[in-house]
Write a protein that holds these residues in place. Structure first.
Motif, short mmCIF file in Angstrom:
data_model
loop_
_atom_site.label_atom_id
_atom_site.label_comp_id
_atom_site.label_asym_id
_atom_site.label_seq_id
_atom_site.Cartn_x
_atom_site.Cartn_y
_atom_site.Cartn_z
N GLU A 144 0.79 -1.24 0.12
CA GLU A 144 0.03 -0.10 0.08
C GLU A 144 0.81 1.27 0.11
O GLU A 144 0.54 2.22 -0.70
CB GLU A 144 -0.84 -0.09 1.13
CG GLU A 144 -2.08 -1.03 1.13
CD GLU A 144 -2.92 -1.05 2.35
OE1 GLU A 144 -2.63 -0.22 3.40
OE2 GLU A 144 -3.77 -2.12 2.52
N GLN A 145 1.75 1.28 0.56
CA GLN A 145 3.04 2.48 0.95
C GLN A 145 3.67 2.73 -0.40
O GLN A 145 3.86 3.76 -1.00
CB GLN A 145 3.55 2.35 2.01
CG GLN A 145 3.18 2.34 3.39
CD GLN A 145 4.06 2.24 4.42
OE1 GLN A 145 5.19 1.89 4.45
NE2 GLN A 145 3.66 2.51 5.76
N LEU A 146 4.06 1.42 -0.85
CA LEU A 146 4.75 1.58 -2.23
C LEU A 146 4.02 2.00 -3.46
O LEU A 146 4.53 2.63 -4.38
CB LEU A 146 5.63 0.34 -2.31
CG LEU A 146 6.69 0.15 -1.38
CD1 LEU A 146 7.38 -1.45 -1.61
CD2 LEU A 146 7.66 1.08 -1.48
N HIS A 147 2.93 1.36 -3.43
CA HIS A 147 1.94 1.79 -4.59
C HIS A 147 1.62 3.32 -4.65
O HIS A 147 1.59 3.54 -5.95
CB HIS A 147 0.48 1.09 -4.51
CG HIS A 147 -0.12 0.95 -5.59
ND1 HIS A 147 0.26 0.44 -6.86
CD2 HIS A 147 -1.49 1.59 -5.89
CE1 HIS A 147 -0.64 0.64 -7.95
NE2 HIS A 147 -1.58 1.35 -7.31
N LEU A 148 1.64 3.99 -3.82
CA LEU A 148 1.43 5.56 -3.85
C LEU A 148 2.73 6.04 -4.40
O LEU A 148 2.38 7.10 -5.40
CB LEU A 148 1.28 5.95 -2.33
CG LEU A 148 -0.10 5.53 -1.65
CD1 LEU A 148 0.02 6.32 -0.37
CD2 LEU A 148 -1.44 6.04 -2.48
N ARG A 149 3.88 5.53 -4.20
CA ARG A 149 5.00 6.25 -5.08
C ARG A 149 5.27 5.57 -6.16
O ARG A 149 6.04 6.26 -7.03
CB ARG A 149 6.20 5.98 -4.00
CG ARG A 149 5.94 6.95 -2.78
CD ARG A 149 7.43 6.76 -2.01
NE ARG A 149 7.21 5.65 -1.02
CZ ARG A 149 8.14 4.96 -0.41
NH1 ARG A 149 9.17 5.57 -0.44
NH2 ARG A 149 7.70 3.80 0.39
#
Length: 118
Positions: free
Chosen positions: A8-13
């Motif tokens: 979830e955190q990486l998908h935003l970036r």
């Protein structure tokens, strides 16, 4: 699964990158950073699942590890630099310090690389 929190955190970036999680259940080894060439500081683990961004490991819950270490998958000589993301009991979620290449991930999963005929 806990690895989804990393995704979830990486998908935003990285919205165009795929973060498919694969069940692996394969033995692995953890080598703390700074003890890279020392087999005395090598610990066994079970790699429960893996993606291009991270993995879920089963380890001895009493084992004290630094935040950063190398992960080696049994049968594959390359080491993957990792950082601990979350740990609960025997389960540790790690994120890789760089994304795994698709061909390398296919090798880990026992798949043929794209473009190779049977």
């Amino acid at each position: 699964m806990p690895l989804e929190q990393v995704h979830e955190q990486l998908h935003l970036r990285h919205p165009k990158r795929s973060f498919v999680q694969y069940r692996l259940d394969k033995p692995g080894f953890i080598t703390p950073i700074g003890h890279h060439l020392s087999t005395a500081m090598r610990y066994t683990c079970l790699i429960r699942s893996i993606s291009s961004a991270g993995a879920v490991l089963s380890i001895n819950k009493t084992l004290t590890l630094p935040e950063n270490f190398y992960l080696e998958i049994d049968g594959i000589r390359d080491e993957i630099p990792c950082t601990e993301f979350k740990r609960e009991g025997e389960e540790m979620v790690v994120h890789f310090n760089m994304f795994l290449d698709t061909d390398f991930l296919n090798l880990v999963l026992g798949r043929r690389p794209a473009g190779q005929d049977a």
